[in-house]
Motif scaffolding. Sequence first.
Motif, PDB file in Angstrom:
ATOM      1  N   ARG A 126       0.795  -1.193   0.064  1.00 49.65           N
ATOM      2  CA  ARG A 126       0.010   0.087   0.038  1.00 49.65           C
ATOM      3  C   ARG A 126       0.741   1.303  -0.135  1.00 49.65           C
ATOM      4  O   ARG A 126       0.182   2.305  -0.290  1.00 49.65           O
ATOM      5  CB  ARG A 126      -0.875   0.026   1.393  1.00 49.65           C
ATOM      6  N   ALA A 127       1.988   1.196   0.174  1.00 49.06           N
ATOM      7  CA  ALA A 127       3.058   2.438   0.295  1.00 49.06           C
ATOM      8  C   ALA A 127       3.210   2.939  -1.123  1.00 49.06           C
ATOM      9  O   ALA A 127       3.058   2.147  -2.213  1.00 49.06           O
ATOM     10  CB  ALA A 127       4.345   2.066   0.674  1.00 49.06           C
ATOM     11  N   GLN A 142      -7.842  -1.981 -11.290  1.00 45.48           N
ATOM     12  CA  GLN A 142      -8.291  -2.331 -10.130  1.00 45.48           C
ATOM     13  C   GLN A 142      -7.673  -1.341  -9.043  1.00 45.48           C
ATOM     14  O   GLN A 142      -8.106  -1.003  -8.020  1.00 45.48           O
ATOM     15  CB  GLN A 142      -7.979  -3.826  -9.893  1.00 45.48           C
ATOM     16  N   ASP A 143      -6.299  -1.148  -9.216  1.00 47.20           N
ATOM     17  CA  ASP A 143      -5.306  -0.400  -8.390  1.00 47.20           C
ATOM     18  C   ASP A 143      -5.881   0.961  -8.340  1.00 47.20           C
ATOM     19  O   ASP A 143      -5.842   1.629  -7.267  1.00 47.20           O
ATOM     20  CB  ASP A 143      -3.945  -0.596  -8.956  1.00 47.20           C
ATOM     21  N   ASP A 144      -6.415   1.599  -9.484  1.00 43.53           N
ATOM     22  CA  ASP A 144      -6.917   2.764  -9.416  1.00 43.53           C
ATOM     23  C   ASP A 144      -8.000   2.884  -8.304  1.00 43.53           C
ATOM     24  O   ASP A 144      -8.241   4.090  -7.644  1.00 43.53           O
ATOM     25  CB  ASP A 144      -7.458   3.402 -10.913  1.00 43.53           C
ATOM     26  N   LEU A 145      -8.859   2.200  -8.582  1.00 46.24           N
ATOM     27  CA  LEU A 145     -10.169   2.059  -7.571  1.00 46.24           C
ATOM     28  C   LEU A 145      -9.493   1.755  -5.905  1.00 46.24           C
ATOM     29  O   LEU A 145     -10.011   2.357  -5.113  1.00 46.24           O
ATOM     30  CB  LEU A 145     -11.176   0.934  -7.835  1.00 46.24           C
ATOM     31  N   VAL A 146      -8.616   0.729  -5.836  1.00 47.30           N
ATOM     32  CA  VAL A 146      -8.203   0.548  -4.522  1.00 47.30           C
ATOM     33  C   VAL A 146      -7.588   1.952  -3.694  1.00 47.30           C
ATOM     34  O   VAL A 146      -7.827   2.145  -2.581  1.00 47.30           O
ATOM     35  CB  VAL A 146      -7.063  -0.602  -4.604  1.00 47.30           C
ATOM     36  N   ARG A 147      -6.856   2.480  -4.452  1.00 51.12           N
ATOM     37  CA  ARG A 147      -6.223   3.728  -4.074  1.00 51.12           C
ATOM     38  C   ARG A 147      -6.990   4.728  -4.176  1.00 51.12           C
ATOM     39  O   ARG A 147      -6.441   6.091  -4.121  1.00 51.12           O
ATOM     40  CB  ARG A 147      -4.970   4.076  -4.585  1.00 51.12           C
ATOM     41  N   GLY A 156     -16.577 -11.944 -11.861  1.00 47.50           N
ATOM     42  CA  GLY A 156     -15.190 -12.398 -12.175  1.00 47.50           C
ATOM     43  C   GLY A 156     -14.222 -11.308 -12.559  1.00 47.50           C
ATOM     44  O   GLY A 156     -13.082 -11.238 -12.566  1.00 47.50           O
ATOM     45  N   THR A 157     -14.834  -9.976 -12.077  1.00 48.81           N
ATOM     46  CA  THR A 157     -14.234  -8.780 -12.482  1.00 48.81           C
ATOM     47  C   THR A 157     -13.156  -8.276 -11.210  1.00 48.81           C
ATOM     48  O   THR A 157     -12.410  -7.603 -11.205  1.00 48.81           O
ATOM     49  CB  THR A 157     -14.725  -7.657 -13.079  1.00 48.81           C
ATOM     50  N   GLY A 158     -13.355  -8.873  -9.982  1.00 47.44           N
ATOM     51  CA  GLY A 158     -12.842  -8.619  -8.860  1.00 47.44           C
ATOM     52  C   GLY A 158     -13.196  -7.531  -8.135  1.00 47.44           C
ATOM     53  O   GLY A 158     -12.569  -6.872  -7.176  1.00 47.44           O
ATOM     54  N   LYS A 159     -14.600  -7.059  -8.169  1.00 44.32           N
ATOM     55  CA  LYS A 159     -15.158  -6.093  -7.393  1.00 44.32           C
ATOM     56  C   LYS A 159     -15.067  -6.320  -6.060  1.00 44.32           C
ATOM     57  O   LYS A 159     -14.881  -5.301  -5.144  1.00 44.32           O
ATOM     58  CB  LYS A 159     -16.375  -5.716  -8.018  1.00 44.32           C
ATOM     59  N   GLY A 168     -12.996  -3.800  -3.057  1.00 43.91           N
ATOM     60  CA  GLY A 168     -13.257  -3.361  -1.843  1.00 43.91           C
ATOM     61  C   GLY A 168     -12.673  -3.894  -0.849  1.00 43.91           C
ATOM     62  O   GLY A 168     -12.502  -2.871   0.012  1.00 43.91           O
ATOM     63  N   LEU A 169     -12.415  -5.026  -0.628  1.00 47.73           N
ATOM     64  CA  LEU A 169     -11.681  -5.338   0.471  1.00 47.73           C
ATOM     65  C   LEU A 169     -10.172  -5.046   0.578  1.00 47.73           C
ATOM     66  O   LEU A 169      -9.721  -4.568   1.514  1.00 47.73           O
ATOM     67  CB  LEU A 169     -11.477  -6.936   0.625  1.00 47.73           C
ATOM     68  N   HIS A 170      -9.403  -4.708  -0.367  1.00 48.75           N
ATOM     69  CA  HIS A 170      -8.210  -4.236  -0.692  1.00 48.75           C
ATOM     70  C   HIS A 170      -8.212  -2.687  -0.369  1.00 48.75           C
ATOM     71  O   HIS A 170      -7.394  -2.282   0.210  1.00 48.75           O
ATOM     72  CB  HIS A 170      -7.482  -4.550  -1.832  1.00 48.75           C
ATOM     73  N   ARG A 171      -9.217  -2.119  -0.866  1.00 49.30           N
ATOM     74  CA  ARG A 171      -9.490  -0.632  -0.490  1.00 49.30           C
ATOM     75  C   ARG A 171      -9.675  -0.245   0.864  1.00 49.30           C
ATOM     76  O   ARG A 171      -9.110   0.546   1.446  1.00 49.30           O
ATOM     77  CB  ARG A 171     -10.907  -0.024  -1.240  1.00 49.30           C
TER      78      ARG A 171
END
Length: 697
Positions: free
Chosen positions: A123-124, A202-207, A221-224, A228-231
């Motif tokens: 996450r850094a 996905q990384d754009d949304l997580v961060r 299957g897109t990992g939504k 959410g969990l990684h966000r």
Amino acid sequence: MPSPSSPMPAVDPEILAERSHLEAARAALRRMRQDVLDTETPEVYGDWVSTQILRQARDLRAEALVDLPDVPLFFGRLDFDPGTVFDPDPAAARGAVPKGDRVHIGRRHVHDERGVPLVLDWRAPISVAFYRATRESRMRVRLRRRYGFAAGGELTAYEDEALLEGPSAEEEARAGALLAAEIERPRSGPMRDIVATIQPEQDDLVRAPLDQTLCVQGAPGTGKTAVGLHRIAYLLYAERKRLARGGVAIIGPNRSFLSYIRNVLPALGEVDVTQTTVEDLLGVVPVRREEEPFAARVKGDARMAEVLRRDLWSLPRPTTETLVLRRGARRWRLYPDELAAILDELVERGVPYGAGRDLLAHRIAHALLTRMEAEGEACDDRTHDQVRRTREVKAAVTAMWPKADPLKQVLGLLTDPERLARAADGLLEPEEQAAILLPGRPRGPKSARWSAADLPLIDEATALIERPASLGHIVLDEAQDLSPMQCRAIGRRAATGTLTVLGDIAQGTAPSAADDWATLLGHLGKPGSPVAVLDRGYRVPAQIIDYAARLLPAIAPGLGAPVAVRRSPGALRVRAVAAAEFAGSVAAACQEALSGEGSVALIAADADLEGLRSHLLAEGVAAALLGETEDALETSRLVCVPATLAKGLEFDSVVVAEPARIVAAEPRGLNRLYVVLTRAVSSLHVVHAEPLPDALA
């Protein structure tokens, strides 16, 4: 394989070096945890609560540092341009980032005894390059390395991607092999994190920043869910102090889903996150019955908020009695028209009902003191408090502003047709009013047969009386199934915070399922929030996605079909059988799936599943039933899944029994079938004796 007498092949020196680094990192993590456990928390003299809070914080920190042996501490490496110096991350306060050109990227930060990092948290800020660097924009990265691990966490392979120059023919031939293998790796038991395989979109949304509510429309299957969990994990890293004040929560569709995702955040070092369902969040009374779809749709409609508001605010009424206050030899009066003016002013202000009683007492006391002072009597704050607490003022307040109990209010409204008709006049049709009345003649809230659709009504009434506290951030999964009233209840808990809203309009199966995100976001109190679309499926093969997408024109006409990034030979089989052979054919399909790797699910209409499971057990095939025990996903490779509980889950192989029965079981049966058909990430076997729905035939 070499014979026992032949020399063993030499291990790549790079792998030996990386294994050594991994072992050093594990040893350092154990020392970090022991340092926390050895820390003595001081006793705060005379403050037992503060002492317990300090000890709890220590224990949570120690729990977050537990080393999970099957979860590698790092999954990648970045080699930067020589001489590059990285500044410490001030938000993380995790110690200095190493000076040099090489860093290992992992699930959590690990440092040695001198404070030098051995693994940097994914996450850094520096780790962003692992997910986003390309040859066109390499972000000063010379080489990106990914690792392969065997079962048990042993490092067995690596794959390098040179960003400074073009790949060699050998590198190009094997490019992405480890990434693809990790994405497609068979799974068993609960969901695991995808931190090693996060894609740039996905990384754009997580961060994404904490300050804005974000909605993600994600195809199967897109990992939504993983996003959410990684966000949550990312926000707790980047905004921990801000979120510590309000807290965070994950709201899922059911307890089976929460059981499925429960290991993801602990693997990322986050153990203090509330995970709940809407029913548990709002469950102040036990749910004892299923609501009919039409009644559930009416109770979930936003019009019910106004019905409840009208009913509650019909309680404050002017009094016809003059308030007479005796103080010594004097009598002070407030006449009905004066009391009515005070009451009207408070009602028009829209104060919470519960606060109104106290405010009314203060206003009446102020009016009396104004009269006393005009007659020359000296008054101060103590006089005001004395007057406010007198028997006469309390009696006037009770008469004008009765106490309200949310349970009793909703019970009274839903058991009295005339009262409901007054509150719902012009809002609900007579047949709608009749449909939402509670069955029987309950004598009180405890004896009433409440349904899940009643819980948001009780919560709305509670909020009208006293506003609930707000959380810092909520991740709301499978949000498309929420009714407007459920959305209002959740939105109140994010009134001063933000949300990550996850879902898929095509997978809406509830009676009040949303048709568009803009309306749902409005009910959540976050109108105008951006909607991001994830339409690239990384795990579900194209054959399965394309087959299920045949239903989209009927269930979500405006929604584009998802795109699968991989094909898998033999991923889809559709078999028609005679009715007499149906149960045996389903059992054979399950046994065939069990001969491969990973988890297996048999999904059927809820009413049919027990019979199919009994046939499996009679054939000697062990099969757990999802929902029967909390650990069903961990105790058996084959799990029998009711169609209504399949949402959000993934299995390597799925056997779907009788699609027509799934469709016929509920009003939005085609949507339910779309959910069921997209649970497989390796193979889908459809077995049917009845004709398939037209779109699939």
